[in-house]
Design an enzyme around this catalytic site. Structure first.
Site, PDB file in Angstrom:
ATOM      1  N   ARG A 179      17.055  12.741  11.785  1.00 26.64           N
ATOM      2  CA  ARG A 179      17.525  13.445  10.598  1.00 26.64           C
ATOM      3  C   ARG A 179      19.029  13.699  10.706  1.00 26.64           C
ATOM      4  O   ARG A 179      19.772  13.520   9.728  1.00 26.64           O
ATOM      5  CB  ARG A 179      16.789  14.775  10.417  1.00 26.64           C
ATOM      6  CG  ARG A 179      15.337  14.636  10.010  1.00 26.64           C
ATOM      7  CD  ARG A 179      14.720  15.992   9.721  1.00 26.64           C
ATOM      8  NE  ARG A 179      15.326  16.626   8.562  1.00 26.64           N
ATOM      9  CZ  ARG A 179      15.291  17.938   8.326  1.00 26.64           C
ATOM     10  NH1 ARG A 179      14.703  18.757   9.177  1.00 26.64           N
ATOM     11  NH2 ARG A 179      15.856  18.430   7.242  1.00 26.64           N
ATOM     12  N   CYS A 238      20.340  24.134  11.253  1.00 20.31           N
ATOM     13  CA  CYS A 238      19.232  23.176  11.215  1.00 20.31           C
ATOM     14  C   CYS A 238      19.084  22.736   9.770  1.00 20.31           C
ATOM     15  O   CYS A 238      20.084  22.575   9.070  1.00 20.31           O
ATOM     16  CB  CYS A 238      17.946  23.794  11.772  1.00 20.31           C
ATOM     17  SG  CYS A 238      17.452  25.316  10.932  1.00 20.31           S
TER      18      CYS A 238
END
Length: 281
Positions: A179, A238
Protein backbone atom coordinates in the site's frame (compact mmCIF):
# COMPACT_ATOMS: atom_id res chain seq x y z
CA UNK A 1 -0.36 0.85 36.71
CA UNK A 2 0.04 -0.87 33.34
CA UNK A 3 0.72 1.67 30.60
CA UNK A 4 1.72 -0.26 27.46
CA UNK A 5 1.33 -4.06 27.46
CA UNK A 6 -0.03 -6.73 29.78
CA UNK A 7 0.14 -10.52 29.46
CA UNK A 8 -2.78 -12.91 29.70
CA UNK A 9 -1.66 -14.38 33.03
CA UNK A 10 -1.65 -10.98 34.74
CA UNK A 11 -5.03 -10.07 33.30
CA UNK A 12 -6.48 -13.38 34.50
CA UNK A 13 -5.34 -12.57 38.04
CA UNK A 14 -7.32 -9.31 37.93
CA UNK A 15 -10.31 -10.46 35.90
CA UNK A 16 -12.73 -9.79 38.78
CA UNK A 17 -10.98 -6.67 40.11
CA UNK A 18 -13.59 -3.85 40.11
CA UNK A 19 -10.80 -1.34 39.48
CA UNK A 20 -10.01 -3.00 36.16
CA UNK A 21 -12.13 -2.57 33.02
CA UNK A 22 -11.63 -4.71 29.90
CA UNK A 23 -12.70 -3.37 26.50
CA UNK A 24 -13.17 -5.58 23.44
CA UNK A 25 -12.16 -3.64 20.31
CA UNK A 26 -12.61 -6.28 17.61
CA UNK A 27 -13.38 -4.73 14.24
CA UNK A 28 -13.15 -5.53 10.52
CA UNK A 29 -12.82 -2.68 8.05
CA UNK A 30 -14.49 -4.84 5.40
CA UNK A 31 -17.41 -5.77 7.67
CA UNK A 32 -18.11 -3.16 10.38
CA UNK A 33 -20.74 -5.37 12.07
CA UNK A 34 -18.46 -8.37 12.48
CA UNK A 35 -16.67 -7.21 15.62
CA UNK A 36 -19.82 -6.76 17.66
CA UNK A 37 -21.14 -10.08 16.40
CA UNK A 38 -17.93 -11.79 17.51
CA UNK A 39 -18.17 -10.07 20.88
CA UNK A 40 -21.72 -11.33 21.38
CA UNK A 41 -20.59 -14.85 20.45
CA UNK A 42 -17.92 -14.83 23.17
CA UNK A 43 -15.68 -12.35 24.97
CA UNK A 44 -13.45 -12.03 28.02
CA UNK A 45 -15.48 -11.88 31.21
CA UNK A 46 -16.70 -8.36 32.13
CA UNK A 47 -15.43 -6.86 28.85
CA UNK A 48 -17.38 -4.02 27.26
CA UNK A 49 -17.46 -3.55 23.47
CA UNK A 50 -16.08 -0.52 21.64
CA UNK A 51 -16.90 -0.04 17.94
CA UNK A 52 -14.20 1.67 15.89
CA UNK A 53 -16.61 3.66 13.72
CA UNK A 54 -19.35 4.41 16.23
CA UNK A 55 -17.42 4.81 19.49
CA UNK A 56 -13.77 5.53 18.71
CA UNK A 57 -14.22 7.93 15.78
CA UNK A 58 -16.36 10.91 14.85
CA UNK A 59 -18.41 11.16 11.64
CA UNK A 60 -16.48 11.48 8.39
CA UNK A 61 -16.50 14.95 6.80
CA UNK A 62 -15.58 16.07 3.26
CA UNK A 63 -12.11 17.06 4.51
CA UNK A 64 -11.39 14.32 7.05
CA UNK A 65 -9.86 10.88 6.87
CA UNK A 66 -11.82 7.67 7.35
CA UNK A 67 -11.62 7.69 11.15
CA UNK A 68 -11.54 11.26 12.51
CA UNK A 69 -10.75 11.65 16.19
CA UNK A 70 -13.88 11.46 18.34
CA UNK A 71 -15.18 14.50 20.17
CA UNK A 72 -13.43 14.38 23.58
CA UNK A 73 -16.60 15.15 25.53
CA UNK A 74 -18.60 12.48 23.69
CA UNK A 75 -15.83 9.92 24.19
CA UNK A 76 -15.66 10.80 27.88
CA UNK A 77 -19.39 10.14 28.18
CA UNK A 78 -18.99 6.75 26.52
CA UNK A 79 -16.09 5.86 28.79
CA UNK A 80 -18.25 6.74 31.78
CA UNK A 81 -21.09 4.61 30.41
CA UNK A 82 -18.62 1.72 30.24
CA UNK A 83 -17.80 2.23 33.91
CA UNK A 84 -14.44 3.89 33.29
CA UNK A 85 -13.46 6.79 35.51
CA UNK A 86 -10.07 8.43 35.95
CA UNK A 87 -8.95 5.82 38.50
CA UNK A 88 -9.60 2.64 36.49
CA UNK A 89 -6.99 0.38 34.94
CA UNK A 90 -8.19 -0.20 31.38
CA UNK A 91 -7.20 -3.22 29.28
CA UNK A 92 -7.92 -3.13 25.54
CA UNK A 93 -7.87 -6.18 23.31
CA UNK A 94 -8.88 -7.41 19.86
CA UNK A 95 -8.30 -10.44 17.63
CA UNK A 96 -5.88 -8.68 15.26
CA UNK A 97 -2.82 -8.48 17.53
CA UNK A 98 -3.57 -4.94 18.70
CA UNK A 99 -4.20 -3.34 15.30
CA UNK A 100 -7.60 -2.01 16.45
CA UNK A 101 -7.25 -1.99 20.24
CA UNK A 102 -4.22 0.30 20.03
CA UNK A 103 -6.63 3.03 18.92
CA UNK A 104 -8.42 2.95 22.30
CA UNK A 105 -5.04 2.84 24.06
CA UNK A 106 -4.01 6.03 22.26
CA UNK A 107 -7.37 7.77 22.74
CA UNK A 108 -7.29 7.26 26.49
CA UNK A 109 -3.78 8.69 26.68
CA UNK A 110 -5.02 11.62 24.56
CA UNK A 111 -7.67 12.24 27.22
CA UNK A 112 -5.01 12.18 29.94
CA UNK A 113 -5.54 8.60 31.16
CA UNK A 114 -2.23 6.69 31.30
CA UNK A 115 -3.54 3.59 33.09
CA UNK A 116 -4.35 1.74 29.89
CA UNK A 117 -2.60 -1.30 28.41
CA UNK A 118 -2.97 -3.60 25.44
CA UNK A 119 -3.43 -7.34 25.97
CA UNK A 120 -0.26 -8.74 24.40
CA UNK A 121 -1.24 -11.34 21.81
CA UNK A 122 -4.88 -10.37 22.14
CA UNK A 123 -7.81 -12.75 22.14
CA UNK A 124 -5.99 -15.40 20.05
CA UNK A 125 -3.33 -15.69 22.76
CA UNK A 126 -5.98 -15.74 25.51
CA UNK A 127 -7.73 -18.65 23.81
CA UNK A 128 -4.54 -20.56 23.01
CA UNK A 129 -3.76 -20.50 26.71
CA UNK A 130 -7.12 -22.17 27.32
CA UNK A 131 -8.70 -19.23 29.09
CA UNK A 132 -12.50 -18.92 29.07
CA UNK A 133 -14.87 -16.68 27.15
CA UNK A 134 -18.43 -15.77 28.05
CA UNK A 135 -21.54 -14.62 26.21
CA UNK A 136 -22.84 -12.91 29.33
CA UNK A 137 -23.00 -9.14 29.04
CA UNK A 138 -21.32 -7.25 31.88
CA UNK A 139 -23.25 -5.46 34.59
CA UNK A 140 -21.82 -1.95 34.39
CA UNK A 141 -21.96 0.69 37.11
CA UNK A 142 -21.81 4.02 35.25
CA UNK A 143 -18.97 6.32 36.22
CA UNK A 144 -17.76 9.83 35.46
CA UNK A 145 -14.69 10.26 33.29
CA UNK A 146 -13.18 13.73 33.27
CA UNK A 147 -11.03 14.32 30.16
CA UNK A 148 -7.74 16.19 30.33
CA UNK A 149 -7.06 16.53 26.61
CA UNK A 150 -3.43 16.42 25.48
CA UNK A 151 -3.47 17.82 21.97
CA UNK A 152 0.32 17.76 21.88
CA UNK A 153 0.02 14.02 21.11
CA UNK A 154 -1.21 14.52 17.55
CA UNK A 155 -0.48 16.69 14.52
CA UNK A 156 -2.32 17.87 11.43
CA UNK A 157 -1.53 17.70 7.72
CA UNK A 158 0.24 21.06 7.66
CA UNK A 159 2.63 19.91 10.37
CA UNK A 160 3.34 16.71 8.44
CA UNK A 161 3.98 18.67 5.24
CA UNK A 162 6.65 20.67 7.05
CA UNK A 163 8.08 17.69 8.96
CA UNK A 164 8.92 15.63 5.86
CA UNK A 165 11.20 18.47 4.74
CA UNK A 166 13.09 18.70 8.05
CA UNK A 167 16.13 16.56 8.87
CA UNK A 168 15.31 16.41 12.58
CA UNK A 169 11.77 15.07 11.98
CA UNK A 170 10.65 11.71 10.61
CA UNK A 171 7.27 10.52 9.36
CA UNK A 172 6.71 6.74 9.62
CA UNK A 173 3.86 5.09 7.74
CA UNK A 174 2.46 1.93 9.39
CA UNK A 175 0.65 0.61 6.31
CA UNK A 176 1.70 -2.58 4.54
CA UNK A 177 4.55 -2.17 2.06
CA UNK A 178 2.39 -2.77 -1.03
CA UNK A 179 0.00 0.00 0.00
CA UNK A 180 2.84 2.38 0.84
CA UNK A 181 4.46 1.69 -2.53
CA UNK A 182 1.18 2.27 -4.33
CA UNK A 183 1.04 -1.28 -5.73
CA UNK A 184 -2.26 -2.17 -4.02
CA UNK A 185 -4.93 0.12 -2.57
CA UNK A 186 -8.33 -1.30 -1.64
CA UNK A 187 -9.34 1.17 1.06
CA UNK A 188 -8.58 4.63 -0.32
CA UNK A 189 -9.19 6.20 -3.76
CA UNK A 190 -5.55 7.24 -4.25
CA UNK A 191 -2.55 4.94 -3.93
CA UNK A 192 0.95 5.85 -2.79
CA UNK A 193 2.49 7.71 0.14
CA UNK A 194 3.54 11.12 1.36
CA UNK A 195 6.86 12.13 -0.24
CA UNK A 196 9.58 11.87 2.38
CA UNK A 197 7.71 9.42 4.61
CA UNK A 198 9.33 6.10 5.53
CA UNK A 199 7.49 2.79 5.57
CA UNK A 200 7.35 0.95 8.91
CA UNK A 201 4.52 -1.65 8.82
CA UNK A 202 2.99 -2.16 12.26
CA UNK A 203 3.38 -5.93 11.87
CA UNK A 204 7.12 -5.40 12.30
CA UNK A 205 6.45 -4.81 16.02
CA UNK A 206 5.39 -8.45 16.42
CA UNK A 207 6.92 -11.89 16.75
CA UNK A 208 5.46 -14.68 14.62
CA UNK A 209 3.55 -15.65 17.78
CA UNK A 210 1.53 -12.44 17.50
CA UNK A 211 3.04 -10.97 20.66
CA UNK A 212 5.09 -7.79 20.69
CA UNK A 213 8.85 -8.07 20.48
CA UNK A 214 10.75 -7.39 23.69
CA UNK A 215 11.49 -3.86 24.88
CA UNK A 216 15.13 -4.24 23.85
CA UNK A 217 14.28 -5.68 20.43
CA UNK A 218 11.81 -2.87 19.75
CA UNK A 219 14.29 -0.26 20.89
CA UNK A 220 16.97 -1.61 18.54
CA UNK A 221 14.45 -1.85 15.70
CA UNK A 222 13.23 1.73 16.02
CA UNK A 223 16.57 3.37 16.78
CA UNK A 224 17.89 1.70 13.63
CA UNK A 225 15.21 3.56 11.67
CA UNK A 226 14.94 6.91 13.42
CA UNK A 227 18.70 7.16 14.07
CA UNK A 228 19.40 10.66 15.45
CA UNK A 229 15.81 11.92 15.24
CA UNK A 230 14.41 12.48 18.76
CA UNK A 231 11.43 10.18 19.49
CA UNK A 232 9.25 13.24 20.12
CA UNK A 233 9.99 14.32 16.53
CA UNK A 234 8.65 11.07 15.08
CA UNK A 235 5.19 11.29 13.49
CA UNK A 236 3.32 8.02 13.03
CA UNK A 237 0.65 7.68 10.36
CA UNK A 238 -1.22 4.94 8.49
CA UNK A 239 -4.41 4.79 6.43
CA UNK A 240 -6.74 6.50 8.90
CA UNK A 241 -4.93 6.98 12.21
CA UNK A 242 -5.65 3.52 13.68
CA UNK A 243 -2.72 1.13 13.16
CA UNK A 244 -0.29 4.03 13.54
CA UNK A 245 -1.19 3.85 17.24
CA UNK A 246 0.34 0.36 17.29
CA UNK A 247 3.70 1.87 16.34
CA UNK A 248 3.37 4.59 18.97
CA UNK A 249 2.64 1.95 21.61
CA UNK A 250 5.67 -0.08 20.50
CA UNK A 251 7.91 2.97 20.80
CA UNK A 252 6.51 3.82 24.23
CA UNK A 253 7.05 0.22 25.38
CA UNK A 254 10.66 0.49 24.16
CA UNK A 255 11.21 3.67 26.18
CA UNK A 256 11.21 5.88 23.08
CA UNK A 257 8.55 8.25 24.30
CA UNK A 258 6.73 11.16 22.75
CA UNK A 259 5.98 10.10 19.14
CA UNK A 260 3.06 11.98 17.60
CA UNK A 261 0.05 10.69 15.67
CA UNK A 262 -0.96 12.16 12.32
CA UNK A 263 -4.60 11.63 13.18
CA UNK A 264 -6.01 12.09 9.67
CA UNK A 265 -3.28 10.02 8.02
CA UNK A 266 -3.29 8.99 4.35
CA UNK A 267 -7.07 9.04 3.88
CA UNK A 268 -7.12 12.70 4.97
CA UNK A 269 -3.94 13.68 3.12
CA UNK A 270 -5.40 12.67 -0.25
CA UNK A 271 -8.59 14.70 0.28
CA UNK A 272 -6.66 17.75 -0.93
CA UNK A 273 -5.49 17.20 -4.53
CA UNK A 274 -2.84 19.89 -4.02
CA UNK A 275 -0.93 17.68 -1.58
CA UNK A 276 1.85 15.68 -3.23
CA UNK A 277 1.73 11.90 -3.63
CA UNK A 278 4.67 9.57 -4.27
CA UNK A 279 4.88 6.02 -5.64
CA UNK A 280 7.74 3.53 -5.51
CA UNK A 281 7.78 2.13 -9.01
Amino acid sequence: MYKTLIDCHTLALHIHDPQWVMVDCRFMLSNPAAGRQSYEAGHIDRARYAHLNDDLSSPITPHSGRHPLPDPKQLALKLGAWGIDNTKQVIAYDDSFGAMAARLWWLLRWLGHDAVALLDGGLPRWQREGRPLTKELPVVAPATFTPHVRNDLWVDANTVAKAVKEKDWLVLDARAEERFNGEVEKLDPVAGHIPGAVNFPFEDNLHVSGRFSSEQELRELYTGVIEDVPPEHVIQMCGSGVTACHNILAMEHAGLTGAKLYAGSWSEWIRDPARPVAHDD
